[in-house]
Scaffold this motif. Structure first.
Motif, PDB file in Angstrom:
ATOM      1  N   GLY A 178      -7.331   5.233   7.289  1.00 44.14           N
ATOM      2  CA  GLY A 178      -7.888   4.979   5.965  1.00 44.14           C
ATOM      3  C   GLY A 178      -6.992   4.099   5.109  1.00 44.14           C
ATOM      4  N   ARG A 179      -7.368   4.051   3.829  1.00 37.67           N
ATOM      5  CA  ARG A 179      -6.783   3.085   2.899  1.00 37.67           C
ATOM      6  C   ARG A 179      -5.271   3.208   2.754  1.00 37.67           C
ATOM      7  NH1 ARG A 179      -6.262   0.824  -2.049  1.00 37.67           N
ATOM      8  NH2 ARG A 179      -5.432   2.665  -3.055  1.00 37.67           N
ATOM      9  N   GLN A 180      -4.758   4.431   2.618  1.00 36.84           N
ATOM     10  CA  GLN A 180      -3.328   4.599   2.376  1.00 36.84           C
ATOM     11  C   GLN A 180      -2.496   4.109   3.567  1.00 36.84           C
ATOM     12  OE1 GLN A 180      -1.736   5.393  -0.411  1.00 36.84           O
ATOM     13  NE2 GLN A 180      -3.665   5.585  -1.511  1.00 36.84           N
ATOM     14  N   VAL A 181      -2.978   4.385   4.767  1.00 33.57           N
ATOM     15  CA  VAL A 181      -2.253   3.949   5.957  1.00 33.57           C
ATOM     16  C   VAL A 181      -2.296   2.422   6.060  1.00 33.57           C
ATOM     17  CG1 VAL A 181      -2.144   4.041   8.485  1.00 33.57           C
ATOM     18  CG2 VAL A 181      -2.646   6.117   7.188  1.00 33.57           C
ATOM     19  N   ASP A 182      -3.491   1.845   5.854  1.00 32.92           N
ATOM     20  CA  ASP A 182      -3.615   0.375   5.905  1.00 32.92           C
ATOM     21  C   ASP A 182      -2.698  -0.273   4.877  1.00 32.92           C
ATOM     22  OD1 ASP A 182      -5.537   0.798   7.788  1.00 32.92           O
ATOM     23  OD2 ASP A 182      -7.249   0.366   6.467  1.00 32.92           O
ATOM     24  N   LEU A 183      -2.718   0.281   3.680  1.00 34.30           N
ATOM     25  CA  LEU A 183      -1.920  -0.277   2.589  1.00 34.30           C
ATOM     26  C   LEU A 183      -0.432  -0.199   2.927  1.00 34.30           C
ATOM     27  CD1 LEU A 183      -1.750  -1.380  -0.337  1.00 34.30           C
ATOM     28  CD2 LEU A 183      -1.669   1.004  -1.122  1.00 34.30           C
ATOM     29  N   PHE A 184      -0.010   0.940   3.440  1.00 34.57           N
ATOM     30  CA  PHE A 184       1.411   1.070   3.768  1.00 34.57           C
ATOM     31  C   PHE A 184       1.820   0.089   4.873  1.00 34.57           C
ATOM     32  CE2 PHE A 184       4.886   2.656   6.368  1.00 34.57           C
ATOM     33  CZ  PHE A 184       5.900   2.535   5.436  1.00 34.57           C
ATOM     34  N   GLU A 185       0.997   0.025   5.915  1.00 36.11           N
ATOM     35  CA  GLU A 185       1.346  -0.876   7.028  1.00 36.11           C
ATOM     36  C   GLU A 185       1.465  -2.317   6.535  1.00 36.11           C
ATOM     37  OE1 GLU A 185      -1.600  -0.038  10.047  1.00 36.11           O
ATOM     38  OE2 GLU A 185      -0.389   1.613  10.901  1.00 36.11           O
ATOM     39  N   LEU A 210      -5.803  14.319  -0.569  1.00 33.35           N
ATOM     40  CA  LEU A 210      -6.377  15.636  -0.296  1.00 33.35           C
ATOM     41  C   LEU A 210      -7.835  15.688  -0.738  1.00 33.35           C
ATOM     42  CD1 LEU A 210      -5.193  18.222   0.852  1.00 33.35           C
ATOM     43  CD2 LEU A 210      -4.746  18.982  -1.475  1.00 33.35           C
ATOM     44  N   ARG A 211      -8.102  15.150  -1.935  1.00 29.98           N
ATOM     45  CA  ARG A 211      -9.465  15.198  -2.471  1.00 29.98           C
ATOM     46  C   ARG A 211     -10.389  14.173  -1.827  1.00 29.98           C
ATOM     47  NH1 ARG A 211     -10.286  18.877  -6.737  1.00 29.98           N
ATOM     48  NH2 ARG A 211      -8.317  20.001  -6.875  1.00 29.98           N
ATOM     49  N   SER A 212      -9.787  13.139  -1.180  1.00 32.48           N
ATOM     50  CA  SER A 212     -10.637  12.109  -0.574  1.00 32.48           C
ATOM     51  C   SER A 212     -11.278  12.608   0.723  1.00 32.48           C
ATOM     52  CB  SER A 212      -9.816  10.855  -0.271  1.00 32.48           C
ATOM     53  OG  SER A 212      -9.017  11.054   0.895  1.00 32.48           O
ATOM     54  N   GLY A 213     -10.632  13.608   1.345  1.00 34.20           N
ATOM     55  CA  GLY A 213     -11.154  14.100   2.613  1.00 34.20           C
ATOM     56  C   GLY A 213     -10.826  13.207   3.797  1.00 34.20           C
ATOM     57  N   GLN A 214     -10.158  12.074   3.556  1.00 40.18           N
ATOM     58  CA  GLN A 214      -9.782  11.163   4.651  1.00 40.18           C
ATOM     59  C   GLN A 214      -8.313  11.383   4.981  1.00 40.18           C
ATOM     60  OE1 GLN A 214     -11.287   7.281   5.238  1.00 40.18           O
ATOM     61  NE2 GLN A 214     -10.231   7.701   7.164  1.00 40.18           N
ATOM     62  N   TYR A 215      -8.073  12.108   6.058  1.00 39.91           N
ATOM     63  CA  TYR A 215      -6.693  12.519   6.365  1.00 39.91           C
ATOM     64  C   TYR A 215      -6.052  11.730   7.489  1.00 39.91           C
ATOM     65  CZ  TYR A 215      -8.383  16.492   3.650  1.00 39.91           C
ATOM     66  OH  TYR A 215      -8.925  17.276   2.678  1.00 39.91           O
ATOM     67  N   ARG A 230       0.184   9.322  15.121  1.00 37.18           N
ATOM     68  CA  ARG A 230      -0.294   8.561  13.968  1.00 37.18           C
ATOM     69  C   ARG A 230       0.523   8.897  12.742  1.00 37.18           C
ATOM     70  NH1 ARG A 230      -6.135   9.506  16.321  1.00 37.18           N
ATOM     71  NH2 ARG A 230      -5.488  11.662  16.212  1.00 37.18           N
ATOM     72  N   LEU A 231       0.577   7.961  11.823  1.00 32.84           N
ATOM     73  CA  LEU A 231       1.154   8.246  10.517  1.00 32.84           C
ATOM     74  C   LEU A 231       0.061   8.904   9.685  1.00 32.84           C
ATOM     75  CD1 LEU A 231       3.607   7.826   8.586  1.00 32.84           C
ATOM     76  CD2 LEU A 231       2.539   5.678   7.902  1.00 32.84           C
ATOM     77  N   ASP A 232       0.297  10.138   9.233  1.00 29.67           N
ATOM     78  CA  ASP A 232      -0.722  10.849   8.442  1.00 29.67           C
ATOM     79  C   ASP A 232      -1.015  10.119   7.125  1.00 29.67           C
ATOM     80  OD1 ASP A 232      -0.950  12.896  10.258  1.00 29.67           O
ATOM     81  OD2 ASP A 232       0.505  14.184   9.231  1.00 29.67           O
ATOM     82  N   SER A 233      -2.256  10.202   6.673  1.00 30.47           N
ATOM     83  CA  SER A 233      -2.635   9.544   5.416  1.00 30.47           C
ATOM     84  C   SER A 233      -1.803  10.072   4.250  1.00 30.47           C
ATOM     85  CB  SER A 233      -4.114   9.773   5.118  1.00 30.47           C
ATOM     86  OG  SER A 233      -4.877   9.482   6.264  1.00 30.47           O
ATOM     87  N   ILE A 234      -1.527  11.374   4.248  1.00 29.10           N
ATOM     88  CA  ILE A 234      -0.733  11.945   3.147  1.00 29.10           C
ATOM     89  C   ILE A 234       0.691  11.384   3.170  1.00 29.10           C
ATOM     90  CG2 ILE A 234       0.423  14.083   2.401  1.00 29.10           C
ATOM     91  CD1 ILE A 234      -2.169  15.531   2.594  1.00 29.10           C
ATOM     92  N   GLN A 235       1.256  11.256   4.355  1.00 30.49           N
ATOM     93  CA  GLN A 235       2.610  10.680   4.442  1.00 30.49           C
ATOM     94  C   GLN A 235       2.582   9.214   4.006  1.00 30.49           C
ATOM     95  OE1 GLN A 235       4.898  12.645   4.628  1.00 30.49           O
ATOM     96  NE2 GLN A 235       4.092  14.419   5.724  1.00 30.49           N
TER      97      GLN A 235
END
Ligand SMILES: *Cc1c(COP(=O)(O)O)cnc(C)c1O
Length: 399
Positions: free
Chosen positions: A35-42, A27-32, A230-235
């Motif tokens: 981004g990093r979380q999606v790449d990392l999860f994949e 939420l605070r990163s502004g990248q929804y 898309r898979l949301d960054s928060i998810q």
């Protein structure tokens, strides 16, 4: 005691703070988006599945649609699947313009009866879509050898089977593509909708990525009519907290299932799928499902039976009185069970309309009237489970 079929309460108690932190970071990163979380999860999920490519998307349903589209499956094509599944399995096939061809399931394990595959193949067949229902892997050895012989693609519906293995290999990487759902009640659940496709095939992976973003291989250059999926960054951030726990959760589900099996298997009125306990598979136990045989309800009833126990939604189904009676009685004792699935897909109004051919899938139809899913989630306690077992035993013991 009140026992829900599924609960996140204790899981949230355990990892709620980690989830809060993960969500607030995004939420605070502004990248929804991305981004990093999606790449990392994949990347992490691909490692877990032992495949080179995982593509996040909006839901398990979309994962199926994207995979079908990526293999070029569409109008005029047939895809062999089961009717004993969640509706989305067939809906995805129909929504890409192809035709789902339903084969019956094996009464031993409630899964695609692989011995029926060959006779369902026609010149229009393009793919087989096996469902690892309830988390139990389909015999992928048999499916793949039929597929190979006839040049068919295999798309696995792994929505309920994240973390399951067949012959030492994770499901989802056994066929040409594996489709996952992160719906909150699945073993790996997001805080909303989410899904992913796994594949070994780099070209298919690229195609799926393009289709998931408006058929757009390059920015503002569209080669297909795609989707916004898309898979949301928060998810993704939530899934990154949960993924490392998946194996532990499955171990706990496995203990619970083995215990149910031990304590319930001798009850005459109940059948438990034997093959679910076979060596060589890791069942993810998203559901623990019993089959309630027909018996004389009046012999069990202390009170008068004053309700006709019939499946009211589909009157062309066999009588489901005993299962529905047991469900009702359990619910009076605070135990909430679920029926997966009360109406087979081929008997749903939309498929009755689409396909006037009267298709009879006797095992599927009987199962729909007899199955019942007992409470299962990793944090279910032994005391709670004993209560479920004791009530079932007391209801079914002849008075
Ligand atoms: C949940 C489920 C789906 C669909 O997943 P969503 O994420 O809800 O779209 C597809 N197939 C099966 C077998 C499922 O259980």
């Amino acid at each position: 005691m009140r026992i829900p079929p599924f609960s996140l309460e204790k899981q949230l108690y355990e990892i709620g703070d980690d989830l809060d932190l993960a969500v607030s970071k995004v939420l605070r990163s502004g990248q929804y988006i991305g981004g990093r979380q999606v790449d990392l999860f994949e990347k992490s999920f691909a490692e877990k599945l032992e495949v080179p490519h995982v593509i996040g998307c909006n839901s398990g349903t979309d994962a199926l649609i994207l995979a079908l589209r990526a293999f070029g499956i569409g109008p005029g094509d047939e895809v062999i699947t089961v009717s004993f599944s969640f509706f989305a399995t067939a809906e995805a096939i129909s929504n890409v313009g192809a035709k789902p061809v339903f084969v019956d399931v094996d009464p031993q394990n409630f899964l695609l009866d692989v011995s029926l595959l060959e006779s369902a193949i026609t010149s229009s067949t393009k793919a087989i879509l096996p469902v690892h229902l309830f988390g139990c892997p389909v015999d992928m050895h048999a499916v793949m050898s039929v597929a190979k012989k006839h040049g068919l693609k295999v798309i696995e519906d792994c929505a309920q089977a994240a973390g399951a293995f067949f012959n030492g290999k994770p499901v989802g990487g056994l066929g040409d593509a594996g489709c996952f759902s992160f719906f909150p009640t699945k073993n790996l659940g997001a805080a909303g909708d989410g899904g992913a496709v796994a594949t070994h095939d780099q070209q298919i992976a690229e195609k799926i990525r393009e289709l998931a973003v408006h058929g757009m291989p390059k920015r503002y250059f569209h080669t297909e009519l795609g989707y916004n999926s898309r898979l949301d960054s928060i998810q993704a951030a939530i899934l990154n907290v949960k993924l490392p726990k998946l194996s532990d959760w499955i171990e706990k589900r496995t203990e619970i299932s083995h215990r149910y099996n031990r304590l319930l298997r001798d009850i005459q009125e109940i059948d438990i799928p034997e093959n679910s306990f076979n060596e060589g598979i890791v069942h993810s136990w998203n559901q623990f499902v019993i089959k309630v045989r027909d018996f004389d309800i009046s012999s069990k009833c202390k009170n008068e039976v004053n309700k006709p126990y019939e499946n009211s939604m589909a009157n062309n189904l066999p009588d489901s009185s005993c299962r529905d009676w047991l469900k009702d009685e359990l619910s009076k004792e605070g135990i909430n069970t679920i029926i997966y699935y009360p109406i087979p897909i081929h008997l749903q109004p939309i498929y009755q309309k689409k396909d006037s051919r009267s298709l009879c899938l006797s095992v599927t139809e009987e199962l729909s009237s007899q199955v019942l899913s007992l409470p299962i989630f990793p944090e279910l306690t032994i005391e709670e489970q004993n209560y479920v077992v004791d009530i079932i035993k007391s209801l079914l013991s002849s008075s």
